[in-house]
Design a protein around this motif. Structure first.
Motif, PDB file in Angstrom:
ATOM      1  N   GLN A   1     -12.618  -6.371  -9.159  1.00 58.25           N
ATOM      2  CA  GLN A   1     -11.509  -6.480  -8.204  1.00 58.25           C
ATOM      3  C   GLN A   1     -11.982  -7.280  -7.000  1.00 58.25           C
ATOM      4  OE1 GLN A   1     -10.078  -2.743  -6.809  1.00 58.25           O
ATOM      5  NE2 GLN A   1      -8.450  -3.614  -5.584  1.00 58.25           N
TER       6      GLN A   1
ATOM      7  N   TYR B   1      -6.685  -6.132  12.174  1.00 58.63           N
ATOM      8  CA  TYR B   1      -5.955  -4.970  12.658  1.00 58.63           C
ATOM      9  C   TYR B   1      -6.944  -4.030  13.335  1.00 58.63           C
ATOM     10  CZ  TYR B   1      -1.711  -6.222  10.122  1.00 58.63           C
ATOM     11  OH  TYR B   1      -0.577  -6.860   9.697  1.00 58.63           O
TER      12      TYR B   1
ATOM     13  N   GLN C   1      -7.425   0.103  14.733  1.00 59.75           N
ATOM     14  CA  GLN C   1      -6.879   1.441  14.511  1.00 59.75           C
ATOM     15  C   GLN C   1      -7.616   2.418  15.414  1.00 59.75           C
ATOM     16  OE1 GLN C   1      -7.331   3.048  10.503  1.00 59.75           O
ATOM     17  NE2 GLN C   1      -5.473   4.280  10.733  1.00 59.75           N
TER      18      GLN C   1
ATOM     19  N   SER D   1      -2.014   4.677  13.399  1.00 62.33           N
ATOM     20  CA  SER D   1      -1.975   3.754  12.279  1.00 62.33           C
ATOM     21  C   SER D   1      -2.532   2.405  12.690  1.00 62.33           C
ATOM     22  CB  SER D   1      -0.529   3.587  11.799  1.00 62.33           C
ATOM     23  OG  SER D   1      -0.054   4.779  11.248  1.00 62.33           O
ATOM     24  N   PRO D   2      -2.940   1.590  11.708  1.00 62.58           N
ATOM     25  CA  PRO D   2      -3.409   0.239  12.059  1.00 62.58           C
ATOM     26  C   PRO D   2      -2.302  -0.561  12.733  1.00 62.58           C
ATOM     27  CG  PRO D   2      -3.951   0.788   9.784  1.00 62.58           C
ATOM     28  CD  PRO D   2      -3.009   1.847  10.260  1.00 62.58           C
TER      29      PRO D   2
ATOM     30  N   PHE E   1     -10.223  -3.727  11.279  1.00 61.67           N
ATOM     31  CA  PHE E   1     -10.100  -4.114   9.881  1.00 61.67           C
ATOM     32  C   PHE E   1      -9.775  -5.604   9.781  1.00 61.67           C
ATOM     33  CE2 PHE E   1     -10.385   0.017   8.064  1.00 61.67           C
ATOM     34  CZ  PHE E   1      -9.738   0.889   8.921  1.00 61.67           C
TER      35      PHE E   1
ATOM     36  N   LEU F   1      -2.107  -8.571   0.594  1.00 59.81           N
ATOM     37  CA  LEU F   1      -2.964  -8.410   1.757  1.00 59.81           C
ATOM     38  C   LEU F   1      -3.941  -7.273   1.495  1.00 59.81           C
ATOM     39  CD1 LEU F   1      -3.278  -9.772   4.501  1.00 59.81           C
ATOM     40  CD2 LEU F   1      -1.955  -7.903   5.481  1.00 59.81           C
ATOM     41  N   THR F   2      -5.215  -7.602   1.465  1.00 60.22           N
ATOM     42  CA  THR F   2      -6.280  -6.666   1.128  1.00 60.22           C
ATOM     43  C   THR F   2      -7.152  -6.450   2.358  1.00 60.22           C
ATOM     44  OG1 THR F   2      -6.259  -7.426  -1.160  1.00 60.22           O
ATOM     45  CG2 THR F   2      -8.215  -6.240  -0.426  1.00 60.22           C
ATOM     46  N   PHE F   3      -7.420  -5.195   2.660  1.00 63.86           N
ATOM     47  CA  PHE F   3      -8.188  -4.827   3.840  1.00 63.86           C
ATOM     48  C   PHE F   3      -9.647  -4.541   3.492  1.00 63.86           C
ATOM     49  CE2 PHE F   3      -5.030  -4.174   7.223  1.00 63.86           C
ATOM     50  CZ  PHE F   3      -3.862  -4.271   6.482  1.00 63.86           C
ATOM     51  N   GLY F   4     -10.518  -4.859   4.445  1.00 67.18           N
ATOM     52  CA  GLY F   4     -11.899  -4.437   4.337  1.00 67.18           C
ATOM     53  C   GLY F   4     -12.047  -2.970   4.702  1.00 67.18           C
ATOM     54  N   ALA F   5     -13.275  -2.479   4.619  1.00 68.50           N
ATOM     55  CA  ALA F   5     -13.538  -1.071   4.900  1.00 68.50           C
ATOM     56  C   ALA F   5     -13.600  -0.773   6.397  1.00 68.50           C
ATOM     57  CB  ALA F   5     -14.831  -0.638   4.233  1.00 68.50           C
TER      58      ALA F   5
ATOM     59  N   ARG G   1     -16.477   0.190  12.813  1.00 68.14           N
ATOM     60  CA  ARG G   1     -16.180   1.139  13.880  1.00 68.14           C
ATOM     61  C   ARG G   1     -16.938   0.707  15.130  1.00 68.14           C
ATOM     62  NH1 ARG G   1     -16.596   7.398  12.498  1.00 68.14           N
ATOM     63  NH2 ARG G   1     -14.896   6.707  11.168  1.00 68.14           N
TER      64      ARG G   1
ATOM     65  N   TYR H   1       0.170   1.925   1.187  1.00 70.41           N
ATOM     66  CA  TYR H   1      -1.283   1.934   1.187  1.00 70.41           C
ATOM     67  C   TYR H   1      -1.774   3.375   1.204  1.00 70.41           C
ATOM     68  CZ  TYR H   1      -1.656  -3.065   2.440  1.00 70.41           C
ATOM     69  OH  TYR H   1      -1.593  -4.443   2.452  1.00 70.41           O
TER      70      TYR H   1
ATOM     71  N   GLY I   1     -10.834   1.810   4.743  1.00 64.35           N
ATOM     72  CA  GLY I   1      -9.722   0.918   5.037  1.00 64.35           C
ATOM     73  C   GLY I   1      -8.516   1.227   4.175  1.00 64.35           C
ATOM     74  N   PRO I   2      -7.337   0.749   4.570  1.00 72.60           N
ATOM     75  CA  PRO I   2      -6.142   0.934   3.744  1.00 72.60           C
ATOM     76  C   PRO I   2      -6.313   0.238   2.386  1.00 72.60           C
ATOM     77  CG  PRO I   2      -5.566   0.211   5.961  1.00 72.60           C
ATOM     78  CD  PRO I   2      -7.033   0.051   5.832  1.00 72.60           C
TER      79      PRO I   2
ATOM     80  N   PHE J   1       2.997  -0.953  10.451  1.00 73.75           N
ATOM     81  CA  PHE J   1       2.742   0.303   9.762  1.00 73.75           C
ATOM     82  C   PHE J   1       3.527   1.446  10.386  1.00 73.75           C
ATOM     83  CE2 PHE J   1      -0.692  -0.493   6.794  1.00 73.75           C
ATOM     84  CZ  PHE J   1      -1.224  -1.691   7.236  1.00 73.75           C
ATOM     85  N   GLY J   2       3.915   2.385   9.528  1.00 68.21           N
ATOM     86  CA  GLY J   2       4.434   3.645  10.021  1.00 68.21           C
ATOM     87  C   GLY J   2       3.290   4.558  10.431  1.00 68.21           C
TER      88      GLY J   2
END
Lengths: 114, 112
Positions: free
Chosen positions: A1, A36, A38, A43-44, A89, A102-106, A109, B35, B42-43, B103-104
Motif C-alpha cells: 500500500q 493538517y 490537530q 479534529s484535524p 499531519f 488523500l492519504t495521511f502520514g502518521a 507531535r 477516516y 494519523g487518519p 473534518f467533523g
C-alpha cells in the motif's frame, strides 16, 4: 500500500526556535499537498497547503518546502510558540486506480516549551 | 456556514455489538470521506463517496463495515460486529472545490 512517511515522530523545541517537520510520499499524479494540525481532543484542521507550481508556500510563520523530484516536503515553523504545540499531519493525494485519495502520514507531535 | 456534523460523539460497546455513525457534510460538498483514527496515529481512509457513489472502499473491512450515502448528502457508517481493534475515533470529512477537507468532531468508539 502506498504510504506517506513523516519524521521525526516527535519533536521538542524552545519558544522562538524553528521547528522542521519532514514528509515523503510515493506515487502521486495530482499536485496538492496539505498539512493538517490537530490539537488534543480536537479534529484535524487544515493549516497550509501547496500546489507546486512553485516549490515553496509561505503563510506567516509556516512555510512548506517541496522537492518534487525527490517526493519530499518539509514544514518549517519559525519563531515557534507554545500554542503551536500539536500533532502535524502531512497528506498526499496518492493514486488509487483512476482516482487520487488523500492519504495521511502518521504525524509529528510537536511540543514548544516556553 | 455550518461545519461537518457527526453523531454520536461517543460510543461504548461490547465486542460483537453493532453501531452506526452518522455524518452531515457541509452543504454543497459532493465528496465525503470516512477516516478511522486510532489513538496516536494519523487518519486512515476507510471509504469515500462522490455524491452517492462509492469511489474507493478498498480499506473498508467489508465483512463487518458498511457505508452508504443514498442521496449524496448525509452518510452512515455501520460496524456490524465490533471488535476491540475497532477502538478509534471515526472522522467524517467533506471536501470543497479547492481540495480542502473539513473534518467533523468525530465519534470516539471504545469496544470493550
Amino acid at each position: 500500500q502506498q504510504q506517506v512517511r513523516q519524521s521525526p515522530q516527535s519533536l521538542t523545541v524552545w519558544e522562538g526556535e524553528t521547528a522542521i517537520l519532514n514528509c515523503s510520499y510515493e506515487d502521486s499524479t495530482f499536485d496538492y499537498f496539505p498539512w493538517y494540525w490537530q490539537f488534543p481532543r480536537e479534529s484535524p484542521a487544515l493549516l497550509i497547503a501547496i500546489r507546486p507550481v512553485s516549490n515553496k508556500k509561505e503563510d506567516g510563520r509556516f512555510t512548506i518546502f517541496f522537492n518534487k523530484r525527490e517526493k519530499k516536503l518539509s514544514l518549517h515553523i519559525t519563531d515557534s510558540q507554545p500554542g503551536d504545540s500539536a500533532t502535524y499531519f502531512c497528506a498526499a493525494p496518492l493514486l488509487s486506480g483512476s482516482f487520487n485519495k488523500l492519504t495521511f502520514g502518521a504525524g509529528t507531535r510537536l511540543a514548544v516549551c516556553p | 456556514e455550518a461545519g461537518v456534523t457527526q453523531s454520536p460523539r461517543y460510543a461504548v460497546l461490547q465486542e460483537g455489538q453493532a453501531v452506526s455513525f452518522w455524518c452531515d457534510p457541509i452543504s454543497g460538498h459532493d465528496t465525503l470521506y470516512w477516516y478511522q483514527q486510532p489513538r496516536d496515529q494519523g487518519p486512515q481512509l476507510l471509504v469515500y463517496f462522490r455524491d452517492e457513489a462509492v469511489i474507493d472502499n478498498s480499506q473498508l473491512p467489508s465483512d463487518r463495515f458498511s457505508a452508504v450515502r443514498p442521496k449524496g448528502t448525509n452518510s452512515t457508517l455501520k460496524i456490524q460486529s465490533a471488535k476491540q481493534g475497532d477502538t478509534a475515533t471515526y472522522l467524517c470529512a467533506s471536501r470543497d472545490n479547492n481540495e480542502r477537507l473539513f473534518f467533523g468532531h468525530g465519534t470516539k468508539l471504545s469496544v470493550l
